[in-house]
Design an enzyme around this catalytic site. Structure first.
Site, short mmCIF file in Angstrom:
data_model
loop_
_atom_site.label_atom_id
_atom_site.label_comp_id
_atom_site.label_asym_id
_atom_site.label_seq_id
_atom_site.Cartn_x
_atom_site.Cartn_y
_atom_site.Cartn_z
N TYR A 1 0.83 -1.20 0.00
CA TYR A 1 0.00 0.00 0.00
C TYR A 1 0.87 1.25 0.00
O TYR A 1 1.82 1.38 0.77
CB TYR A 1 -0.92 0.03 1.23
CG TYR A 1 -1.54 1.40 1.43
CD1 TYR A 1 -2.55 1.85 0.57
CD2 TYR A 1 -1.07 2.26 2.41
CE1 TYR A 1 -3.08 3.11 0.73
CE2 TYR A 1 -1.61 3.53 2.57
CZ TYR A 1 -2.62 3.95 1.73
OH TYR A 1 -3.13 5.20 1.85
N GLY B 1 -4.98 5.97 0.06
CA GLY B 1 -6.33 6.06 0.59
C GLY B 1 -7.29 5.19 -0.18
O GLY B 1 -7.03 3.99 -0.42
N HIS C 1 -0.85 17.27 -1.35
CA HIS C 1 -1.26 17.65 0.00
C HIS C 1 -0.80 19.05 0.39
O HIS C 1 -1.01 19.46 1.53
CB HIS C 1 -0.72 16.63 1.02
CG HIS C 1 -1.66 15.48 1.25
ND1 HIS C 1 -2.84 15.62 1.94
CD2 HIS C 1 -1.60 14.19 0.87
CE1 HIS C 1 -3.47 14.47 1.97
NE2 HIS C 1 -2.74 13.57 1.33
N ASN D 1 2.24 10.10 6.95
CA ASN D 1 1.14 9.29 7.47
C ASN D 1 1.38 9.02 8.95
O ASN D 1 1.79 7.94 9.36
CB ASN D 1 1.11 7.98 6.67
CG ASN D 1 -0.21 7.23 6.81
OD1 ASN D 1 -0.26 6.05 6.57
ND2 ASN D 1 -1.27 7.91 7.20
N ARG E 1 -12.35 27.73 48.85
CA ARG E 1 -12.43 26.52 49.66
C ARG E 1 -12.20 25.26 48.81
O ARG E 1 -11.59 24.29 49.26
CB ARG E 1 -13.80 26.44 50.35
CG ARG E 1 -13.85 25.40 51.43
CD ARG E 1 -15.23 25.16 52.04
NE ARG E 1 -16.26 26.12 51.79
CZ ARG E 1 -17.57 25.82 51.81
NH1 ARG E 1 -17.96 24.57 52.02
NH2 ARG E 1 -18.47 26.75 51.59
#
Length: 519
Positions: free
Chosen positions: A60, A67, A90, A202, A286
Site C-alpha cells: 500500500y 487512501g 497535500h 502518514n 475553599r
C-alpha cells in the site's frame, strides 16, 4: 524557559520524553543513535522493501495509490514518482503557520517516530531531519487541514517538501524558499524513495508535538494557579484551615493532596487580623484544591498517552524488516492525543473559571472583606475618578468565557472523508490546537489575576492589615518578584503592556514555584 535545555537529544536509542521534545523545540540539537544495531535495523527495513519491489510485491502506498485509491496499481516505471506526488497534492494547508518552537517540535516528534525503525526509511532521510534541527531550519507548516487520520497528512507534507528542497522554510526569523536556504548553506535536497513520502506524512506528529508543548504549559499553570490562590486567600482574609492535612487525608486523590500541601506551605505564617466572620470561604477558595487537583491528578495519565504516542511508529504500513512482513493497519489514528487534549483543555478552562471567580470576589467591595472598590489604590479626593482593576476584571470574564467555549470535545466531530475511506477520524490536531488556545486564554487570566492579587496584598500592607510576619517566605518572594516588574496601581493607567509582559513571563515559566511532584 527556566528548565535547563539539554544540549543534544539522541534519537533511535532510549524512549524520548515530553521534556526531550521541549528541549529540541527550544533549541537543543539532535543526533542519531550511532550504534551498529540501530543502523542495521534501519538497513534491514530498507533492504526488505527494495527486494519486494524487485519481486513486484503489492505494498500500500508504494505500488498502489493512496487512501481510497489503494485499488489502483502503480506501473513499475512510475513507482519512484509516487511519493513526490503525495507531498505535492497535500500542499493545501491554510490558517496561521505553526510558530518556530512548534515547527521544531514537529521535527522532533516525526524523527522520533521514524527512528523506531519500522517505517522503511533510509539513514539519508533521518539525517536530513537532523540537519534541519541542527541548522535551525523549520518547515513553514500551516495549522489547518488535518482530520487526525490518516494522521497529519497535509501539515506533514510541508515537512516532506522541506526535505526535498521545495516550498518554504523559516530560517533566521524569515520565511524563505527552501531551495534558496539550501543553496546558501550547501545542503543537498534528498530524493524520496518509494515508501518515504508516506512514512513522513502518514502519522500523528503534528498533534503530538503540540500536545507536548501543551502539557508543559498546563503543568506550570497548575502550579501558578495554586500560588495565585494562596495570594488571593491571604488578600481576602480567607481561612487556611480549608487546606488542612487531616481534611485532605480523607479524600486521597494524590494530586489534590499535593495542591492542598502547596497551599498550606504558602500560607504557613502568622494569621493577620481579619474583617471576615465567614466560617467557610466561598467555593472558589475553599474548593480550589479540588479544581486544580483534578488537573494535577490527570497529568500522569496524560503524560503516558502523549509519550506512548511520541515513541510509537504511527504510519502505515509498518515495515517489519526483521521478520520480512508488511503490516497494514491504522496506527496513524490520533485518538489517544485527541482524548488527551480534549481532557486537558477542559481541565485548564476550569482553572480559568476558578481564577475568574476568585477575581470577582477580590474586586467586589461587597465580598472582599474591606478592600477598596476594584482594588483601586487611589486615596482622598482622588478616589471618585479612579477605577483600578474594574476593566481588567471584565477582561478576565471575557477570556474565561472564550476558554470555556473552546471546551467542546473535538474528537466527537469525526467526519467521513476521502471517498469514505477515512470514515472515522480522530480530529486530534484540532483538539491540540484548541487546547493551546485555551492555554493562551488561561495564561491571560492568570497574568491579570497575579497582578490583581499582588495589588490586593499591597493594599492590605498600606492599610496596616498585613505585614511580613503574615507572609511565608514563598509569598514574600513572589510578591517581591512581581513588584520588581510591576508598579502598584495608585492612579488609573493602561495595563495592557503589564498584562502582556507577565503573560510572557508565564509562558517562559520564569518563576520557580514548587518542587515538581510528577514527571
Amino acid at each position: 524557559m527556566r528548565n535547563n535545555v539539554q544540549q543534544t537529544i539522541k534519537f533511535g536509542a532510549e524512549r524520548l520524553t515530553i521534556e526531550d521534545v521541549l528541549a529540541v523545540a527550544n533549541g537543543a540539537s539532535a543526533e542519531m543513535n550511532p550504534s551498529q544495531a540501530f543502523r542495521a535495523k534501519i538497513d534491514r527495513g530498507v533492504a526488505f522493501l527494495e527486494r519486494l519491489l524487485k519481486e513486484e510485491g503489492v505494498i500500500y502506498g508504494v505500488t498502489t495509490g493512496y487512501g481510497d485509491s489503494c485499488t489502483v496499481a502503480i506501473p513499475p516505471n512510475l513507482v519512484d514518482e509516487l511519493p513526490l506526488h503525495l507531498t505535492r497534492f497535500h500542499g493545501c494547508g491554510l490558517g496561521d503557520d505553526l510558530n518556530h518552537q512548534q515547527a521544531r517540535a514537529v521535527l522532533a516528534t516525526r524523527l522520533c517516530s521514524l527512528s523506531q525503525g519500522v517505517s522503511g526509511v533510509t539513514h539519508g532521510l533521518l539525517g536530513q531531519i537532523v540537519t534541519l534541527i541542527n541548522k535551525d531550519i523549520t518547515p513553514r507548516i500551516p495549522q489547518e487541514g488535518s482530520v487526525g487520520a490518516s494522521g497529519d497528512l497535509t501539515p506533514l507534507s510541508y515537512l516532506a517538501a522541506a526535505l526535498i528542497g521545495e516550498r518554504e522554510v523559516i530560517y533566521q526569523g524569515e520565511i524563505k524558499p527552501t531551495s534558496a536556504v539550501y543553496a546558501e548553506l550547501g545542503i543537498a535536497p534528498i530524493k524520496l524513495k518509494p515508501k518515504e513520502g508516506l512514512a513522513l506524512m502518514n502519522g500523528t506528529s503534528v498533534m503530538t508535538a503540540l500536545a507536548c508543548l501543551a502539557y508543559k504549559r498546563a503543568e506550570y499553570l497548575v502550579q501558578l494557579t495554586t500560588r495565585i490562590t494562596a495570594m488571593v486567600s491571604l488578600g481576602m482574609q480567607g481561612n487556611d484551615f480549608h487546606f488542612d492535612e487531616a481534611l485532605f487525608a480523607v479524600k486521597p486523590h494524590p494530586g489534590q493532596q499535593q495542591i492542598a500541601q502547596w497551599l498550606r506551605s504558602d500560607l504557613q505564617a502568622e494569621r493577620p487580623p481579619s474583617n471576615s466572620d465567614r466560617l467557610q470561604d466561598r467555593y472558589s477558595l475553599r474548593c480550589a484544591p479540588h479544581v486544580i487537583g483534578a488537573v494535577q491528578d490527570s497529568l500522569p495519565w496524560l503524560r503516558q498517552l502523549i509519550e506512548n504516542e511520541l515513541n510509537s511508529a504511527n504510519d502505515n504500513p509498518i515495515i517489519d524488516g526483521d521478520n520480512e512482513r508488511v503490516l497494514h493497519g491504522g496506527h496513524f489514528y490520533g485518538g489517544h492525543i485527541a482524548m488527551a487534549m480534549d481532557t486537558l483543555k477542559t481541565g485548564i478552562a476550569n482553572i480559568a473559571d476558578l481564577l475568574d471567580r476568585q477575581m470577582a470576589q477580590l474586586m467586589d467591595y461587597k465580598f472582599n472583606n474591606g478592600l477598596p472598590f476594584n482594588l483601586s489604590g487611589a486615596e482622598g479626593d482622588r478616589k471618585p475618578i479612579n477605577h483600578g482593576f474594574k476593566a481588567v476584571q471584565i477582561g478576565i470574564s471575557a477570556w474565561t468565557a472564550e476558554a470555556l467555549k473552546h471546551t467542546m470535545p473535538a474528537s466527537v466531530f469525526s467526519r467521513s472523508t476521502e471517498c469514505h475511506n477515512q470514515d472515522k477520524v480522530s480530529m486530534g490536531t484540532i483538539a491540540s490546537r484548541d487546547c493551546l488556545r485555551v492555554l493562551e486564554l488561561t495564561e491571560q487570566v492568570a497574568s491579570a489575576s497575579l497582578l490583581a492579587a499582588t495589588q490586593a496584598l499591597e493594599l492590605r500592607k498600606i492599610h496596616d492589615q498585613l505585614d511580613d510576619n503574615h507572609m511565608s517566605l514563598a509569598m514574600k518572594t513572589m510578591n517581591e518578584l512581581v513588584l520588581s516588574e510591576f508598579d502598584f496601581v495608585r492612579e488609573d493607567r493602561p495595563l495592557e503592556q503589564d498584562l502582556r509582559h507577565f503573560m510572557a513571563r508565564i509562558q517562559q515559566q520564569h518563576w520557580a514555584l514548587y518542587e515538581e511532584s510528577e514527571g
